[in-house]
Design an enzyme around this catalytic site. Structure first.
Site, PDB file in Angstrom:
ATOM      1  N   GLU A 178      29.401  36.294  29.955  1.00  0.00           N
ATOM      2  CA  GLU A 178      29.486  37.671  30.407  1.00  0.00           C
ATOM      3  C   GLU A 178      30.882  38.207  30.139  1.00  0.00           C
ATOM      4  OE1 GLU A 178      28.935  37.717  34.546  1.00  0.00           O
ATOM      5  OE2 GLU A 178      30.690  36.496  34.900  1.00  0.00           O
TER       6      GLU A 178
ATOM      7  N   CYS B 203      37.498  42.233  30.315  1.00  0.00           N
ATOM      8  CA  CYS B 203      37.670  40.939  30.974  1.00  0.00           C
ATOM      9  C   CYS B 203      36.911  39.929  30.120  1.00  0.00           C
ATOM     10  CB  CYS B 203      37.087  41.049  32.377  1.00  0.00           C
ATOM     11  SG  CYS B 203      37.183  39.525  33.288  1.00  0.00           S
TER      12      CYS B 203
ATOM     13  N   CYS C 120      32.697  26.135  33.078  1.00  0.00           N
ATOM     14  CA  CYS C 120      34.105  25.756  33.268  1.00  0.00           C
ATOM     15  C   CYS C 120      34.143  24.384  33.913  1.00  0.00           C
ATOM     16  CB  CYS C 120      34.823  26.768  34.167  1.00  0.00           C
ATOM     17  SG  CYS C 120      36.583  26.404  34.387  1.00  0.00           S
TER      18      CYS C 120
ATOM     19  N   CYS D 256      36.261  24.917  40.615  1.00  0.00           N
ATOM     20  CA  CYS D 256      36.696  25.610  41.834  1.00  0.00           C
ATOM     21  C   CYS D 256      35.465  25.864  42.711  1.00  0.00           C
ATOM     22  CB  CYS D 256      37.400  26.921  41.495  1.00  0.00           C
ATOM     23  SG  CYS D 256      38.843  26.650  40.446  1.00  0.00           S
TER      24      CYS D 256
ATOM     25  N   CYS E  74      33.716  29.400  43.009  1.00  0.00           N
ATOM     26  CA  CYS E  74      33.532  30.171  41.770  1.00  0.00           C
ATOM     27  C   CYS E  74      32.185  29.830  41.139  1.00  0.00           C
ATOM     28  CB  CYS E  74      34.670  29.840  40.805  1.00  0.00           C
ATOM     29  SG  CYS E  74      34.401  30.466  39.130  1.00  0.00           S
TER      30      CYS E  74
ATOM     31  N   CYS F 137      33.589  37.060  38.653  1.00  0.00           N
ATOM     32  CA  CYS F 137      33.570  35.887  37.798  1.00  0.00           C
ATOM     33  C   CYS F 137      32.244  35.108  37.867  1.00  0.00           C
ATOM     34  CB  CYS F 137      34.720  35.009  38.289  1.00  0.00           C
ATOM     35  SG  CYS F 137      35.073  33.546  37.367  1.00  0.00           S
TER      36      CYS F 137
HETATM   37  N1  SAH Z   1      39.880  30.226  34.955  1.00  0.00           N
HETATM   38  C1  SAH Z   1      40.870  31.220  35.130  1.00  0.00           C
HETATM   39  C2  SAH Z   1      40.408  32.607  34.767  1.00  0.00           C
HETATM   40  C3  SAH Z   1      39.032  33.038  35.202  1.00  0.00           C
HETATM   41  S1  SAH Z   1      38.749  33.369  36.901  1.00  0.00           S
HETATM   42  C4  SAH Z   1      41.418  31.191  36.531  1.00  0.00           C
HETATM   43  O1  SAH Z   1      40.839  30.518  37.383  1.00  0.00           O
HETATM   44  O2  SAH Z   1      42.444  31.825  36.758  1.00  0.00           O
HETATM   45  C5  SAH Z   1      39.719  34.823  37.278  1.00  0.00           C
HETATM   46  C6  SAH Z   1      40.101  34.915  38.764  1.00  0.00           C
HETATM   47  O3  SAH Z   1      38.931  35.154  39.585  1.00  0.00           O
HETATM   48  C7  SAH Z   1      40.726  33.619  39.279  1.00  0.00           C
HETATM   49  O4  SAH Z   1      41.863  33.901  40.049  1.00  0.00           O
HETATM   50  C8  SAH Z   1      39.611  33.055  40.135  1.00  0.00           C
HETATM   51  O5  SAH Z   1      40.093  32.176  41.104  1.00  0.00           O
HETATM   52  C9  SAH Z   1      38.991  34.295  40.706  1.00  0.00           C
HETATM   53  N2  SAH Z   1      37.634  34.074  41.257  1.00  0.00           N
HETATM   54  C10 SAH Z   1      36.676  33.238  40.831  1.00  0.00           C
HETATM   55  N3  SAH Z   1      35.567  33.318  41.587  1.00  0.00           N
HETATM   56  C11 SAH Z   1      35.827  34.248  42.537  1.00  0.00           C
HETATM   57  C12 SAH Z   1      35.077  34.803  43.620  1.00  0.00           C
HETATM   58  N4  SAH Z   1      33.843  34.397  43.861  1.00  0.00           N
HETATM   59  N5  SAH Z   1      35.672  35.747  44.378  1.00  0.00           N
HETATM   60  C13 SAH Z   1      36.941  36.167  44.117  1.00  0.00           C
HETATM   61  N6  SAH Z   1      37.680  35.690  43.102  1.00  0.00           N
HETATM   62  C14 SAH Z   1      37.153  34.735  42.319  1.00  0.00           C
HETATM   63 FE1  SF4 Z   2      37.119  27.818  36.156  1.00  0.00          FE
HETATM   64 FE2  SF4 Z   2      36.242  29.529  37.996  1.00  0.00          FE
HETATM   65 FE3  SF4 Z   2      38.192  27.802  38.613  1.00  0.00          FE
HETATM   66 FE4  SF4 Z   2      38.717  29.839  36.929  1.00  0.00          FE
HETATM   67  S1  SF4 Z   2      38.129  30.008  39.095  1.00  0.00           S
HETATM   68  S2  SF4 Z   2      39.289  27.680  36.683  1.00  0.00           S
HETATM   69  S3  SF4 Z   2      36.714  29.988  35.877  1.00  0.00           S
HETATM   70  S4  SF4 Z   2      36.082  27.261  38.049  1.00  0.00           S
END
Ligand code: SAH
Ligand code: SF4
Length: 356
Positions: free
Chosen positions: A92, A110, A117, A121, A124, A336
């Site tokens: 996406e 974006c 990934c 996390c 996420c 995300c």
């Molecule tokens: N992998 C990279 C970039 C993609 S995520 C990273 O983690 O930085 C971009 C941002 O969105 C990151 O700061 C991530 O922690 C945040 N993010 C992911 N899932 C989220 C959610 N459900 N609610 C709010 N922020 C989220």
């Molecule tokens: Fe990967 Fe999501 Fe963690 Fe970013 S926030 S590093 S996309 S698992």
């Protein structure tokens, strides 16, 4: 096969010279793709048919992504696309418009750098899908071109879609060079931001690339134990190591680093945690981006408004600059990893992926 989209201008010149074409054909090709929306070899109408034939024989190709779903937010300022990329991945990408005083609106794409990934996390949706594959540079650039072909004046790019950009380092850097080359996509380097979960060695490598791109580090916790709970793959990398890498990036590039902090209700949103974060960052010139959780994965809840306000106030009162990122396009699930999850859930229950 080689996608024309992954060739930097010098490489395009080399590839076309090998096919006997004069040098200006490279610029014509680049302009057709990046400025005039050429999506296939047949769209390169400025080139002689014989040259296009030789390109095809030499394995050069050009193909647009297939659009599996596209949704626009109610206010019309956010568009989210589910794209099947020529390289075989489905990701996406989002375009967000925001007003700027006295100027045309900013339009930020974006971008996703991986399908899935590996960083895991826990809050996420992309992380919970697991890792599928790295995107090649052409599939990263194709996402930005998708919106430009749709008529958007793209001004900025953030690597904040699916995946960890620095875990797909070479292709991400190639995509940055393509996006910021005046003869290719043509964004300003300062208009590009890489967001990373924080891999110190890769941050140092990026600092040495002589690029002027911004860096955002996803910290999410003021202490190692909590960070390891939220980012299980953080392993031995400590909060301190990440902040040291941020300072080195700033020294090497002159670009300030921002700290991203996804605020999760009753997990990392307490006043004491804000104070601890302020203690770590005070005087470092770093900016904190607070992202109230969009609850898409795991047993986590969004923080209360009051907690968000207090958290920010604690930081700013301690002299640490902080802003709350307003989740753009929440009505189309623009956070995300979410659209793809929706589409898969839709497919599983037999309804169409593109709802609404
Ligand atoms: N992998 C990279 C970039 C993609 S995520 C990273 O983690 O930085 C971009 C941002 O969105 C990151 O700061 C991530 O922690 C945040 N993010 C992911 N899932 C989220 C959610 N459900 N609610 C709010 N922020 C989220
Ligand atoms: Fe990967 Fe999501 Fe963690 Fe970013 S926030 S590093 S996309 S698992």
């Amino acid at each position: 096969m080689t996608s024309l989209l992954r060739l930097l201008p010098e490489e395009m010149e080399g590839a076309l010279a090998e096919l006997g074409a004069p040098r200006y054909r490279a610029d014509q090709t680049l302009r057709a793709i990046h400025a005039h929306g050429a999506a296939t070899l047949d769209d390169l109408a400025q080139l002689p048919a014989a040259l296009r034939g030789r390109m095809r024989e030499a394995g050069l190709e050009l193909a647009p992504p297939a659009v599996l779903a596209e949704r626009r937010s109610e206010d019309g300022e956010t568009v989210k696309a589910l794209l099947a990329l020529p390289g075989g991945s489905t990701v996406e990408s989002v375009l967000m418009r925001s007003p700027r005083a006295g100027r045309a609106p900013r339009a930020t794409v974006c971008l996703s750098t991986q399908a899935g990934c590996a960083m895991g996390c826990v809050f996420c949706a992309t992380g919970q899908m697991g890792f599928e594959r790295n995107l090649p540079a052409e599939d990263i650039v194709a996402q930005a071109l998708h919106f430009r072909r749709g008529g958007e004046r793209v001004t900025n790019a953030v690597f904040m879609g699916m995946g960890e950009p620095l875990a797909n380092y070479a292709e991400t850097v190639r995509a940055i060079r393509l996006l910021t080359d005046a003869r290719a996509f043509g964004l300003a380097q300062r208009a590009v931001t890489v967001s990373t979960v924080g891999i110190p060695r890769a941050i140092d490598r990026l600092a040495a690339e002589r690029l002027q791109v911004g860096l955002a580090i996803s910290l999410h916790a003021p202490d190692d134990a909590l960070r390891r709970r939220l980012v299980p793959t953080a392993g031995p990398r400590s909060v301190r190591e990440l902040l040291d890498a941020a300072r080195r990036y700033f020294r090497a590039t002159g670009r300030r680093v921002s700290i991203e902090y996804a605020l999760i209700g009753s997990v990392n949103d307490a006043p004491g945690q804000a104070a601890a974060l302020a203690g770590l960052l005070r005087g470092g010139g770093m900016h904190v981006n607070l992202i109230p959780l969009n609850p898409t994965a795991g047993p986590f809840a969004a923080p209360s408004r009051r907690r968000v306000r207090e958290f920010r106030r604690t930081l700013t009162e301690a002299g640490v600059n902080a802003t709350v990122r307003i989740e753009k396009g929440a009505d189309i699930a623009a956070a995300c990893g979410q659209l793809r999850t929706d589409a898969e859930a839709g497919a599983a229950s037999g309804t169409a992926a593109a709802r609404g």
